[in-house]
Design a protein around this motif. Sequence first.
Motif, PDB file in Angstrom:
ATOM      1  N   UNK A 178       0.651  -1.104  -0.108  1.00 47.92           N
ATOM      2  CA  UNK A 178       0.041  -0.135   0.103  1.00 47.92           C
ATOM      3  C   UNK A 178       0.870   1.508   0.155  1.00 47.92           C
ATOM      4  N   UNK A 179       1.820   1.295   0.802  1.00 43.37           N
ATOM      5  CA  UNK A 179       2.420   2.401   0.866  1.00 43.37           C
ATOM      6  C   UNK A 179       4.025   2.086   1.182  1.00 43.37           C
ATOM      7  N   UNK A 180       4.920   2.677   1.088  1.00 46.28           N
ATOM      8  CA  UNK A 180       6.124   2.722   2.102  1.00 46.28           C
ATOM      9  C   UNK A 180       7.057   3.417   3.437  1.00 46.28           C
ATOM     10  N   UNK A 181       6.891   3.058   4.407  1.00 47.99           N
ATOM     11  CA  UNK A 181       8.019   3.924   5.287  1.00 47.99           C
ATOM     12  C   UNK A 181       9.152   4.290   4.281  1.00 47.99           C
ATOM     13  N   UNK A 240      19.167  -3.948   2.206  1.00 47.72           N
ATOM     14  CA  UNK A 240      18.362  -3.094   2.277  1.00 47.72           C
ATOM     15  C   UNK A 240      17.219  -2.902   3.312  1.00 47.72           C
ATOM     16  N   UNK A 241      16.170  -2.519   4.207  1.00 46.52           N
ATOM     17  CA  UNK A 241      15.407  -2.731   4.834  1.00 46.52           C
ATOM     18  C   UNK A 241      14.317  -2.025   4.496  1.00 46.52           C
ATOM     19  N   UNK A 242      13.056  -2.608   4.670  1.00 46.36           N
ATOM     20  CA  UNK A 242      11.769  -1.018   4.008  1.00 46.36           C
ATOM     21  C   UNK A 242      10.965  -1.122   4.891  1.00 46.36           C
ATOM     22  N   UNK A 243      10.024  -0.757   5.672  1.00 46.43           N
ATOM     23  CA  UNK A 243       8.587  -0.932   6.815  1.00 46.43           C
ATOM     24  C   UNK A 243       8.448  -0.523   5.689  1.00 46.43           C
ATOM     25  N   UNK A 244       6.974  -1.434   5.472  1.00 49.13           N
ATOM     26  CA  UNK A 244       6.105  -1.959   4.057  1.00 49.13           C
ATOM     27  C   UNK A 244       4.476  -1.872   4.905  1.00 49.13           C
ATOM     28  N   UNK A 245       3.742  -0.766   4.148  1.00 50.26           N
ATOM     29  CA  UNK A 245       2.384  -1.138   5.079  1.00 50.26           C
ATOM     30  C   UNK A 245       1.606  -1.698   3.985  1.00 50.26           C
TER      31      UNK A 245
END
Length: 124
Positions: free
Chosen positions: A29-32, A95-100
């Motif tokens: 949905x979105x990435x923080x 790499x790292x991502x906070x993902x909604x």
Amino acid sequence: QVQLVESGGGLVQAGGSLRLSCAASGSIFSIGAMGWYRQAPGKQRELVATITASGNTNYADSVKGRFTISRDNAKNTVYLQMNSLKPEDTAVYFCNAGVWSPQSGGVHYSNDYWGQGTQVTVSS
């Protein structure tokens, strides 16, 4: 289900440059915030750089002025431009991502995801 795929690692001489890419795909949905971490042989994993959804950045002191983190939200991709590379930059970079992610009923949930890692080797 979200996957982060890294690319751009390799072998380079000291003083050279590399650009790492990490593309997120899947149920997004979105990435923080997104970031890069690295782990050298015999050392703990350390933060290299982070970037928020609004573009605010943070760098480790050891890479400040040499590395630049950026993102392309349309491509769900984060980059790490590495210039003036030093042998001590040699490490596996993650790499790292906070993902909604979207769920039924309009509910969303957030998870942190990690890439598989890409090797960066800097020779003298």
